[in-house]
Design an enzyme around this catalytic site. Sequence first.
Site, short mmCIF file in Angstrom:
data_model
loop_
_atom_site.label_atom_id
_atom_site.label_comp_id
_atom_site.label_asym_id
_atom_site.label_seq_id
_atom_site.Cartn_x
_atom_site.Cartn_y
_atom_site.Cartn_z
N TRP A 154 -15.36 2.59 -7.29
CA TRP A 154 -15.80 1.30 -6.97
C TRP A 154 -14.80 0.83 -5.99
O TRP A 154 -13.65 0.67 -6.05
CB TRP A 154 -15.85 0.23 -7.49
CG TRP A 154 -16.09 -1.09 -7.07
CD1 TRP A 154 -15.84 -2.16 -6.36
CD2 TRP A 154 -18.02 -1.98 -7.81
NE1 TRP A 154 -16.94 -3.04 -6.47
CE2 TRP A 154 -18.21 -2.75 -6.86
CE3 TRP A 154 -18.87 -1.35 -8.42
CZ2 TRP A 154 -19.10 -4.09 -7.12
CZ3 TRP A 154 -19.32 -2.19 -8.52
CH2 TRP A 154 -20.12 -3.38 -7.62
N ASP A 155 -14.16 1.00 -4.51
CA ASP A 155 -13.48 0.34 -3.78
C ASP A 155 -13.96 -0.41 -3.22
O ASP A 155 -14.55 -1.68 -2.58
CB ASP A 155 -13.72 1.83 -2.82
CG ASP A 155 -12.74 1.47 -1.81
OD1 ASP A 155 -11.57 0.81 -2.26
OD2 ASP A 155 -12.17 2.74 -1.42
N MET A 156 -12.56 -1.50 -2.13
CA MET A 156 -12.27 -2.60 -2.05
C MET A 156 -11.66 -2.13 -1.18
O MET A 156 -9.96 -2.87 -1.77
CB MET A 156 -12.13 -3.71 -2.75
CG MET A 156 -12.59 -5.07 -2.51
SD MET A 156 -10.59 -6.10 -2.28
CE MET A 156 -11.47 -7.56 -1.99
N CYS A 193 -11.45 0.80 -7.53
CA CYS A 193 -10.50 1.50 -6.38
C CYS A 193 -9.99 -0.22 -5.26
O CYS A 193 -11.29 -0.83 -5.00
CB CYS A 193 -10.76 2.59 -6.39
SG CYS A 193 -10.08 2.73 -4.88
N ASP A 235 -2.90 5.14 -3.40
CA ASP A 235 -3.80 6.23 -2.21
C ASP A 235 -2.56 6.97 -2.21
O ASP A 235 -3.27 8.02 -0.97
CB ASP A 235 -4.17 5.39 -1.09
CG ASP A 235 -5.26 4.97 -1.03
OD1 ASP A 235 -6.27 5.14 -2.27
OD2 ASP A 235 -5.87 3.54 -0.01
N ASP A 281 -17.56 11.30 -1.74
CA ASP A 281 -16.39 9.87 -1.79
C ASP A 281 -17.53 9.48 -0.50
O ASP A 281 -19.01 9.14 -0.22
CB ASP A 281 -15.27 10.36 -1.15
CG ASP A 281 -14.12 8.98 -1.34
OD1 ASP A 281 -14.17 7.79 -0.50
OD2 ASP A 281 -13.80 8.70 -2.86
N ASP A 282 -16.79 9.00 0.49
CA ASP A 282 -17.57 7.73 1.78
C ASP A 282 -18.30 8.93 2.49
O ASP A 282 -17.66 9.89 2.67
CB ASP A 282 -16.53 7.50 2.77
CG ASP A 282 -16.40 6.02 3.07
OD1 ASP A 282 -17.92 5.85 3.26
OD2 ASP A 282 -15.88 5.48 3.88
N TRP A 302 1.05 -1.18 0.28
CA TRP A 302 0.39 -0.09 -0.01
C TRP A 302 0.54 1.24 0.17
O TRP A 302 2.21 1.46 1.12
CB TRP A 302 -0.50 -0.33 1.46
CG TRP A 302 -2.01 0.98 1.19
CD1 TRP A 302 -3.01 1.50 0.57
CD2 TRP A 302 -1.67 2.65 2.01
NE1 TRP A 302 -3.43 2.96 0.99
CE2 TRP A 302 -2.68 3.07 1.78
CE3 TRP A 302 -0.62 3.18 2.85
CZ2 TRP A 302 -2.74 4.71 2.39
CZ3 TRP A 302 -0.24 4.16 3.45
CH2 TRP A 302 -0.85 4.73 3.22
#
Length: 717
Positions: free
Chosen positions: A463-465, A512, A534, A352-353, A186
């Site tokens: 689309w995040d994971m 994402c 990120d 976003d979130d 990461w």
Amino acid sequence: MKNIVSYLLITLLPLSFFAQNNSIEVGKDERSWNIYTKSSTYKLKVDRNNIVQVVYYGNKLEPDRDVKDWEYWGNEIPVRGGFVNSKSILEVIFPDGVRDIELEYKKYEITDIGGYKTIKITQQDKYYPLEVNSFIRILPEYDFIEKWIEVRNLGKKGSIKIEKLSSGSIFLPDNAYELTHFSGIWGHEFTPQTTRLTQGTKTIEVKDFKSYGSSTFMIRPEKENDRYNGKVWFGTFTYSGNWRLDFDKSFYGKIQVTGGINFWDQEVYLKPLQSFTTPVMIYGYTEEGTNGVTQNLASYSREKLLPQTYRDKVRPVLYNSWYATAMDVNEEQQLALAREAKNMGVEMFVIDDGWFKGRIDEKSGLGDWTVDKNKFPNGLNSLIEKVNAMGLQFGLWIEPEMVNPNSDLYRAHPDWVFYFPNRTRHEGRNQLILNLAREDVYQYLYKSLNKVLKENNIKFIKWDMNRHMTDPGFASAPAEEQRAVRIKYVENLYRLVESLRKDFPEVWFENCSSGGGRIDLGMISRYDFNWVSDNTDPVDRIFIQDSYLTLFPANTMISWVTHEDWHKLNPSLEFKFDVCMAGVLGVGYDITKWNDAQKQVAKKKIEQYKEIREVIHKGKTYRIVSPFDENRSILQYVSVNQKEVVVFVYNLGEYPRQSVEENRRSKLTKLKGLLPDATYKIEDMNSTYTGKYLMEVGIYFPVGGAYNSHIYSIKAL
């Protein structure tokens, strides 16, 4: 078990121009085949024992070359059984417990798939009802072949257990080789790794659905290090779950490369008359060095794989509110950001979130995909209509594969997550993973997301994971299906994205996964672009983007201008924009706090970007100078007609002081891909040169000082 062969096999449109260059030559006895791309020959032959053998893979040979039995390199489908002289790609257990396989050749068929010649070779076990169909499709203009395998249980009773099934293997001529691949963690994705291939096996694998790198590899003979010339074998895998690559060098010097689904802790049972098809593995060969690999793979992704709706469209300039507001979102505050974004020239505004029910922090709300009425009492439509009235499109962030224990969904369905009975449910980021292998989970996500998209004018989905895979238990499934849960998960993930895209073809989708944790050709064939990392520090991004652009096209690379400065270098806003303009430009600052000078810089840079993005998004990319080689980076983009060129020059440090002439000579940059006889004008330098001069002699770009940059626009007169 449904087939999981990538849908890229059926989406490529026929191209008559290229179809006539497809070449599969069949031997007179119809027991040998020569398969050609632009630069290579892949040669197969059925031996006297009725086994399909690999004879050769490399630069083109005469098709009638006589090959002796002892010259065979290995079986086209190496299996567990008999002599162990290569890496098996197929291992099974038959109902009576026998686990050896003896394949023999039965027939072949040549067909067209997506306008490309494809050969299907059928083999069967000598005794048991096991049929193995190997497919090889030729994409000559990209100098690669695609391989995949279909396995069938032809019996009327009893299941055959598959313990291992790769998509294919290749063998390389005896030589001393170097392997280059890309791995990371990461914040430091796509780090290039180069190692000598010595005797033994080097394995690269993913076990937890996160790679932060790529399954792409390049193998070249030692000392052939010219970026633009030399032999390179390359490959990659079109799959978004757990994958594995093995590079095996025998004591005799033979190199075998196998790739496919990682069957660690996985198995598939084939019931009577059932089949299983692997994802596609790409294997290629070029004599144009690693740049040839870049051009072939990037062009393939850009021209064939990207979803067709937006494949040929330039990407919009994005604004995302995450760094400005995090999860503390409301209509008034988002509208203030949208107004500033519009004034700068942004085209897509993304929340976003934090927009959905109960999402006050990272411990709650995931899984409940309805609008939070405490934050948006009038729903999202009130906000979206005002954003649209400004001339902006609207987008949202989602993370549908995860759930918080503190959510209505989990309280109602605690059995919908991955877990093993009597074992700890391991949380990560206060999340558990929804078991997307379950049909009820699939249906819940499809209906929830469909409803959000149907009720709101949304044109973009991020689309995040964010989780690594843990606890892949599926206790409610039949015993024979429990260890196939990861494979079924990926099948349903693909199915979910494809279903939503079919229902809402006008929506852009971004892939994402905690940054670049899940970037592969399986994703590229279903999403319009990737969130690469990120880490938005511009210096780090120069390195990450250099590697990314080695493998993928620039129009899939989203890059945000943000406040992040991991190395405390205080780079200028202009430098940050220049870094992010090399792909799909986004902005992530709290722009309501910018002064007039900052806003003017942003507006000017976005205007410049819109003038050049057609070339960046649709043209060829050349990594002229890599930051891994020098204290600078130079990227070049060339339009399809070769008349427009954009050059990005980034300095990462001061160069030793030299005379003006010495400095010019030491930093001459030779461009690529131009029209030799055309005359090009370089803006900002008030000078003209022929394409031949720029490619053979080079040009000095006068960019001085550490962490300075400049973008040069060059056009043919």
